[in-house]
Design a protein around this motif. Structure first.
Motif, short mmCIF file in Angstrom:
data_model
loop_
_atom_site.label_atom_id
_atom_site.label_comp_id
_atom_site.label_asym_id
_atom_site.label_seq_id
_atom_site.Cartn_x
_atom_site.Cartn_y
_atom_site.Cartn_z
N ALA A 317 0.83 -1.20 0.00
CA ALA A 317 0.00 0.00 0.00
C ALA A 317 0.86 1.25 0.00
O ALA A 317 1.97 1.27 0.56
N VAL A 318 0.32 2.30 -0.62
CA VAL A 318 0.89 3.65 -0.52
C VAL A 318 -0.11 4.52 0.21
O VAL A 318 -1.32 4.28 0.15
N CYS A 319 0.39 5.53 0.93
CA CYS A 319 -0.50 6.40 1.68
C CYS A 319 0.21 7.70 1.98
O CYS A 319 1.45 7.78 1.90
N GLY A 320 -0.56 8.72 2.30
CA GLY A 320 0.03 9.96 2.74
C GLY A 320 0.60 9.82 4.13
O GLY A 320 1.75 10.15 4.39
N ARG A 321 -0.24 9.31 5.03
CA ARG A 321 0.21 9.06 6.40
C ARG A 321 -0.21 7.67 6.83
O ARG A 321 -1.26 7.15 6.39
N LEU A 322 0.62 7.06 7.67
CA LEU A 322 0.36 5.70 8.14
C LEU A 322 0.13 5.73 9.64
O LEU A 322 0.99 6.19 10.40
N ALA A 323 -1.04 5.25 10.07
CA ALA A 323 -1.37 5.22 11.49
C ALA A 323 -1.78 3.82 11.92
O ALA A 323 -2.59 3.65 12.83
N LEU A 324 -1.23 2.81 11.25
CA LEU A 324 -1.51 1.42 11.60
C LEU A 324 -0.19 0.69 11.84
O LEU A 324 0.76 0.86 11.07
N PRO A 325 -0.12 -0.15 12.89
CA PRO A 325 1.10 -0.93 13.12
C PRO A 325 1.21 -2.07 12.10
O PRO A 325 0.21 -2.45 11.47
N PRO A 326 2.43 -2.59 11.91
CA PRO A 326 2.64 -3.66 10.92
C PRO A 326 1.70 -4.85 11.10
O PRO A 326 1.23 -5.44 10.12
N GLU A 327 1.40 -5.22 12.37
CA GLU A 327 0.55 -6.39 12.58
C GLU A 327 -0.88 -6.15 12.06
O GLU A 327 -1.52 -7.06 11.53
N ALA A 328 -1.38 -4.91 12.22
CA ALA A 328 -2.72 -4.58 11.70
C ALA A 328 -2.72 -4.62 10.18
O ALA A 328 -3.66 -5.09 9.55
N LEU A 329 -1.65 -4.10 9.57
CA LEU A 329 -1.53 -4.18 8.11
C LEU A 329 -1.53 -5.63 7.66
O LEU A 329 -2.19 -6.00 6.69
N GLY A 330 -0.77 -6.46 8.37
CA GLY A 330 -0.68 -7.87 8.02
C GLY A 330 -2.02 -8.57 8.09
O GLY A 330 -2.38 -9.35 7.20
N ARG A 331 -2.80 -8.26 9.14
CA ARG A 331 -4.13 -8.87 9.26
C ARG A 331 -5.04 -8.44 8.12
O ARG A 331 -5.93 -9.17 7.71
N ALA A 332 -4.81 -7.23 7.60
CA ALA A 332 -5.62 -6.72 6.49
C ALA A 332 -5.16 -7.26 5.14
O ALA A 332 -5.82 -7.03 4.13
N GLY A 333 -4.03 -7.97 5.14
CA GLY A 333 -3.53 -8.53 3.88
C GLY A 333 -2.54 -7.62 3.17
O GLY A 333 -2.23 -7.83 1.99
N ILE A 334 -2.05 -6.59 3.87
CA ILE A 334 -1.09 -5.65 3.28
C ILE A 334 0.31 -5.99 3.78
O ILE A 334 0.60 -5.92 4.98
N ARG A 335 1.18 -6.38 2.83
CA ARG A 335 2.53 -6.83 3.21
C ARG A 335 3.36 -5.67 3.78
O ARG A 335 4.07 -5.81 4.77
N ARG A 336 3.29 -4.51 3.13
CA ARG A 336 4.05 -3.36 3.60
C ARG A 336 3.36 -2.09 3.12
O ARG A 336 2.74 -2.09 2.05
N ALA A 337 3.50 -1.01 3.90
CA ALA A 337 2.92 0.27 3.51
C ALA A 337 4.02 1.31 3.37
O ALA A 337 4.97 1.34 4.17
N TYR A 338 3.89 2.15 2.36
CA TYR A 338 4.87 3.19 2.07
C TYR A 338 4.19 4.54 2.24
O TYR A 338 3.30 4.90 1.45
N ALA A 339 4.59 5.27 3.28
CA ALA A 339 3.94 6.54 3.61
C ALA A 339 4.76 7.72 3.11
O ALA A 339 5.99 7.74 3.25
N LEU A 340 4.08 8.70 2.55
CA LEU A 340 4.77 9.89 2.06
C LEU A 340 5.40 10.68 3.20
O LEU A 340 6.42 11.34 3.02
N THR A 341 4.79 10.61 4.39
CA THR A 341 5.36 11.34 5.54
C THR A 341 6.70 10.76 5.97
O THR A 341 7.45 11.42 6.69
N ASP A 342 7.02 9.53 5.54
CA ASP A 342 8.36 8.99 5.82
C ASP A 342 9.40 9.68 4.94
O ASP A 342 10.59 9.71 5.29
N LEU A 343 8.97 10.21 3.81
CA LEU A 343 9.87 10.92 2.90
C LEU A 343 9.90 12.42 3.19
O LEU A 343 10.90 13.08 2.95
N GLU A 344 8.76 12.95 3.66
CA GLU A 344 8.64 14.39 3.94
C GLU A 344 7.76 14.55 5.18
O GLU A 344 6.54 14.43 5.10
#
Length: 371
Positions: A317-344
């Protein structure tokens, strides 16, 4: 090794990028790292604002109608048609985007234009209407919509009640006999990402009224008026999931138009042809502006990721901001999330530069999963 084929199926980044622009930027970033990469784009929506745009991107024809806005003034509203299926988005007619900056009308805003938009879809020959509801400026239980389609709502002196939710406190009689007869012969699908009832602590006024400008007193007025309205039309339906969607327009559609409720993202994935696109994919990129707790409750990325997991296809997944922990992403079926706020980290810069930042995030996806 299987030739990579990426399916980009993301929602809009609200306030920054449309779903179509998200797909374009992700594609550009992926191909910068893997030139010639096969990328298929399918912008998605969950029934809220952006639903018509997603349908048009998937090949539906965009149509426009001049309808009544939430404040009673005319607005232009788009809907989408393909063959005998129409996608109608209530926010196009009755959404918050039609209110002047800083101006709200929680007690009087009307869904009349949404009814006119449904009538336009009927005029276009629609036999199936996907009615996406969300982003409304209104809390009138769909009474305005039903009035536009031929219903009559009268007070004790048999005069029409006024527009908006508050006026429904004066309702003495509801006459649905004049509803457009074509409605009896169509499949009306109420597509929403919320399953709230009409009234009460989880109802439309209490949960969504404040974002439409309602004060605490307004919320109490609206809740009482909608409770009375439901007592006239049918109180049992008021408890159904989706009745509270978009200021209660879900209730109006369920109680009087024979609509059936389905989670918006499920409906839209069907309508947009997601399954065959997924069958061709080796990686899915989904996303939206904010990946947070709400995402997990029927938002587009959760629906896309769930379908991908069922098909055995990895999803990121891509997103502007990420407010979910990795385990919640995993339960949703999302392997990894890439947040724009990590870049800026500056949110204002992040929103202003969302496009270029998203391309950089997509480059990282390509390096991590494709090269």
């Amino acid at each position: 090794m299987e030739t990579p084929h990426v399916l980009v199926a993301a929602d809009k980044f609200k306030g920054s990028l449309t779903a179509v622009e998200v797909a374009e930027r992700v594609t550009a970033g992926l191909r910068r790292v893997v030139p010639g990469l096969r990328v298929e784009t399918l912008p998605v929506a969950d029934g809220g604002d952006g639903t018509v745009a997603a349908a048009v991107a998937a090949g539906f024809e965009r149509r426009e109608a001049r309808v009544t806005g939430p404040l009673g003034t005319p607005v232009n509203a788009a809907y989408a048609v393909r063959d005998t299926t129409a996608v109608v988005e209530m926010a196009e007619a009755s959404g918050l985007q039609h209110l002047p900056a800083g101006e709200f009308a929680p007690l009087t805003a009307t869904t009349y234009g949404s009814g006119e938009l449904l009538a336009a879809a009927l005029d276009a020959g629609a036999r199936t209407i996907v009615f996406g509801v969300g982003g409304s400026a209104t809390t009138d239980g769909g009474a305005g919509m039903l009035a536009a389609l031929g219903a009559r709502f009268m007070d004790g002196e048999r005069k029409p009640v006024g527009p908006g939710g508050a006026a429904l406190a004066e309702l003495a009689e509801a006459d649905l006999s004049g509803l457009d007869p074509r409605l009896a012969d169509i499949d009306l699908i109420l597509a929403s990402d919320v399953d709230n009832p009409l009234t009460g602590p989880k109802g439309a006024p209490e949960v969504y009224g404040r974002q439409k400008g309602a004060t605490e007193d307004d919320i109490a007025v609206l809740d009482a008026a909608l409770t009375h309205y439901a007592s006239v039309l049918g109180p049992e339906t008021a408890e159904l999931p989706g009745a509270g969607a978009a200021g209660g327009i879900g209730y109006g559609a369920l109680v009087a138009l024979g609509a059936r409720f389905r989670p918006g993202i499920e409906v839209m994935l069907d309508v947009l042809g997601f399954a065959p696109a997924l069958a061709r994919a080796t990686l899915v990129v989904t996303g939206e502006g904010s990946l947070d707790e709400q995402t997990l409750h029927g938002k587009a990325p959760a629906g896309v990721a769930a379908a991908a997991r069922t098909a055995g296809v990895e999803a990121v997944a891509v997103c502007g901001r990420l407010a979910l922990p990795p385990e919640a992403l995993g339960r949703a079926g999302i392997r990894r999330a890439y947040a724009l706020t990590d870049l800026e980290p500056d949110p204002a810069v992040c929103m202003a530069q969302a496009g270029p930042l998203l391309e950089r995030a997509a480059e990282a996806i390509a390096r991590d999963f494709l090269s």
